[in-house]
Design a protein around this motif. Structure first.
Motif, mmCIF file in Angstrom:
data_model
loop_
_atom_site.group_PDB
_atom_site.id
_atom_site.type_symbol
_atom_site.label_atom_id
_atom_site.label_comp_id
_atom_site.label_asym_id
_atom_site.label_seq_id
_atom_site.Cartn_x
_atom_site.Cartn_y
_atom_site.Cartn_z
ATOM 1 N N GLU A 11 -4.398 6.099 2.398
ATOM 2 C CA GLU A 11 -3.968 5.208 1.322
ATOM 3 C C GLU A 11 -4.274 5.854 -0.024
ATOM 4 O O GLU A 11 -5.356 6.370 -0.235
ATOM 5 N N GLY A 62 -3.371 -1.903 -1.193
ATOM 6 C CA GLY A 62 -4.127 -2.223 0.004
ATOM 7 C C GLY A 62 -3.447 -3.325 0.790
ATOM 8 O O GLY A 62 -2.879 -4.246 0.206
ATOM 9 N N SER A 80 0.837 -1.182 0.000
ATOM 10 C CA SER A 80 0.000 0.000 0.000
ATOM 11 C C SER A 80 0.877 1.239 0.000
ATOM 12 O O SER A 80 1.918 1.271 0.645
#
Length: 76
Positions: A43, A47, A34
């Motif tokens: 973010e 992920g 991420s």
């Protein structure tokens, strides 16, 4: 690339690259990655599992000055 911290199953790294996006760092674990902004800790790509994200963001919040300094050093 500079690894600033290692958790049990993850690490935080800052990379030096041309044409880098806004100041950010990477949270990396075995099968996930991420990109997270240094200023807002949000973010912007990729992920990681929620537990990893929570731990990594807690570390990042306490070390934003270090993240900024490393970013500026690697991406002048």
């Amino acid at each position: 690339m500079v690894t600033l911290h290692r958790g049990a199953k993850w690490k935080i790294a800052v990379y030096a690259e041309q044409n880098h996006a806004l100041p950010h760092f990477h949270i990396e674990c075995p099968e996930h990655r991420s990109s997270v902004t240094i200023e807002g800790l949000s973010e912007i790509a990729g992920g990681v599992p929620k537990g990893v994200l929570k731990e990594a963001l807690a570390w990042a919040a306490a070390h934003q000055d270090e993240l900024r300094a490393t970013w500026k050093e690697l991406n002048p």
